[in-house]
Scaffold this active site. Structure first.
Site, short mmCIF file in Angstrom:
data_model
loop_
_atom_site.label_atom_id
_atom_site.label_comp_id
_atom_site.label_asym_id
_atom_site.label_seq_id
_atom_site.Cartn_x
_atom_site.Cartn_y
_atom_site.Cartn_z
N CYS A 1 -17.02 -10.62 2.95
CA CYS A 1 -17.82 -11.66 2.82
C CYS A 1 -17.19 -12.76 2.16
O CYS A 1 -16.56 -12.97 0.98
CB CYS A 1 -19.02 -11.23 1.66
SG CYS A 1 -20.55 -11.96 2.20
N GLN B 1 0.79 -1.17 -0.14
CA GLN B 1 0.07 0.03 0.17
C GLN B 1 0.89 1.27 -0.02
O GLN B 1 0.16 2.52 -0.20
CB GLN B 1 -1.02 -0.11 1.10
CG GLN B 1 -1.85 -0.97 1.25
CD GLN B 1 -3.05 -0.48 0.19
OE1 GLN B 1 -3.33 0.59 -0.17
NE2 GLN B 1 -3.62 -1.50 -0.27
C1 LIG Z 1 -3.46 -5.97 -2.11
C2 LIG Z 1 -2.34 -6.31 -0.86
C3 LIG Z 1 -1.63 -7.47 -1.04
C4 LIG Z 1 -1.80 -8.52 -1.80
O1 LIG Z 1 -1.13 -8.12 -3.17
P1 LIG Z 1 -1.61 -9.11 -4.60
O2 LIG Z 1 -0.70 -8.46 -5.57
O3 LIG Z 1 -3.03 -8.72 -4.73
O4 LIG Z 1 -1.45 -10.37 -4.34
C5 LIG Z 1 -0.68 -7.81 0.14
N1 LIG Z 1 -0.66 -6.96 1.04
C6 LIG Z 1 -1.14 -5.69 1.00
C7 LIG Z 1 -1.20 -4.63 2.32
C8 LIG Z 1 -2.21 -5.50 -0.03
O5 LIG Z 1 -2.74 -4.32 0.25
#
Ligand SMILES: *Cc1c(COP(=O)(O)O)cnc(C)c1O
Length: 381
Positions: free
Chosen positions: A324, A178
């Site tokens: 969900c 993020q």
């Molecule tokens: C979206 C997310 C993931 C997973 O990433 P993907 O590429 O969708 O597998 C892992 N950690 C955080 C904090 C995320 O927001």
């Protein structure tokens, strides 16, 4: 049918046209396998290494420290399992509010005889570095604390936690999925050994990410069976994905300050508008140490799921405080860790802003959301 207003940028973001444009040749005519010794293979290899260089630059890393993966989930799994298997010890420190891609591997390791300390967080979702210090043992193999939480947007004191890890000689992993494009990330100055990123969270394609592995840090492979990625991650490289990741990462850190300032101002407009009209609304997460695009509220007495559905009907895509899963409503482990009772944890609403969010959209969101919450107040218990 599509939502007119998209406020779920923490879940995924749209692919940027300029990223697609750079990927296009590698989805079509330049299809060579980077392992091939012929000209087309060499061309593919060059593109792959250029993408690695661009990705590295975006986080202040060296090219050789970037390992392409299938995304954030794989990078997180690899960091946890790979550090555990490297054999430093049988103890891991993490937090209660990590992404499931960190938590589930930790639970799996517990079944295999490892001990895991799941650190608590305060009411805003922050890990106390002193708690990390106290949890460290002689046999701690890894400390994994995320840079920014995907639900409530709280930023962790990763510099302080990393410093503790470094002092004790323990590898430090952070899930920065993020964080890239939202806060500055610089491996030259941050005491981080392993870092997960994922392209689709910053306008790159799905199914590609990277694990940064600091030079000198040893972890075992997660996927075996080929010599790709310096023998640490087998599988024919996702070349178009890697090219997309490189371009998207470069764009995500360009003008970081001004881009995030704009988003932060819109975020505060939304937060202030909600607080003014709905005094009972509770902002979840840290008001200051917060991702620029994250808004997360609990509306006591209003059913979060009903609110989400009504927002969708009104054309606005956001996300709930509960997920969900196969028909049953699972209450967020993050809100529970903040000390919220299951009832208010069900009333959560997450709205995450992005590069394309406009002021007009935020004003319309306020005009839609406020009467909806008033209407739904009292519908839940
Ligand atoms: C979206 C997310 C993931 C997973 O990433 P993907 O590429 O969708 O597998 C892992 N950690 C955080 C904090 C995320 O927001």
């Amino acid at each position: 049918m599509r939502n007119r207003i998209y406020l779920d940028n923490a879940a995924t973001t749209p692919l940027a046209p300029e990223v697609l444009q750079e990927m296009m040749p590698y989805l079509t005519e330049c299809f060579g396998n980077p392992s091939g010794v012929y000209a087309t293979g060499r061309e593919a290899r060059r593109a792959l290494e250029a993408a690695r260089e661009r990705t590295a630059k975006a986080i202040g890393a060296e090219k050789q420290e970037i390992y392409f993966t299938s995304g954030g989930s794989e990078s997180d799994n690899w960091a946890v399992f790979g550090a555990a298997a490297a054999g430093r010890g049988r103890h891991i420190i993490t937090s209660a509010i990590e992404h499931h891609a960190v938590l589930r591997p930790c639970r799996q390791l517990e079944k295999q005889g490892y001990e895991v300390t799941f650190l608590p967080v305060d009411g805003t979702g922050r890990v106390d570095p002193a708690d990390v210090e106290r949890a460290v043992r002689a046999d701690t193999a890894l400390i994994s604390i995320m840079t920014a939480n995907n639900e409530i947007g709280t930023l962790q004191p990763v510099a302080e936690i990393g410093a503790i890890a470094r002092e004790r000689g323990i590898p430090f992993h952070t899930d920065a999925v993020q964080a890239l494009g939202a806060v500055p990330l610089d491996m030259r100055t941050m005491p981080v050994d392993l870092l997960s990123i994922s392209a689709h969270k910053f306008h790159g394609p799905r199914g590609i990410g990277a694990l940064y592995i600091r030079r000198g840090i040893r972890i075992e492979p997660l996927i075996r069976g080929g010599a790709q990625e310096r023998g640490l991650r087998a599988g024919t490289e996702n070349l178009p994905g890697a090219v997309g990741l490189g371009k998207a990462a470069e764009e995500a850190v360009r003008d970081l300050e001004s881009r995030t300032e704009r988003i932060r101002a819109l975020r505060d407009l939304l937060i202030d508008g909600i607080r003014e009209a709905l005094p009972e609304a509770r902002l979840n997460g840290d008001p200051v140490n917060r991702l620029p695009g994250n808004v997360h509220f609990s509306f006591p007495g209003a059913d979060g799921e009903a609110l989400l559905l009504r927002m969708d009907l009104a054309g606005i895509a956001c996300s709930g405080g509960s997920a969900c899963t196969s028909g049953s409503t699972e209450i967020s482990h993050v809100l529970t860790a903040l000390g919220q009772d299951p009832e208010s944890a069900r009333g959560g609403l997450r709205m995450t802003l992005g590069d394309r969010t406009t002021e007009a959209e935020i004003r319309e969101t306020l005009r839609t959301l406020i009467p909806l919450v008033r209407e739904l107040r009292g519908t839940f218990r």
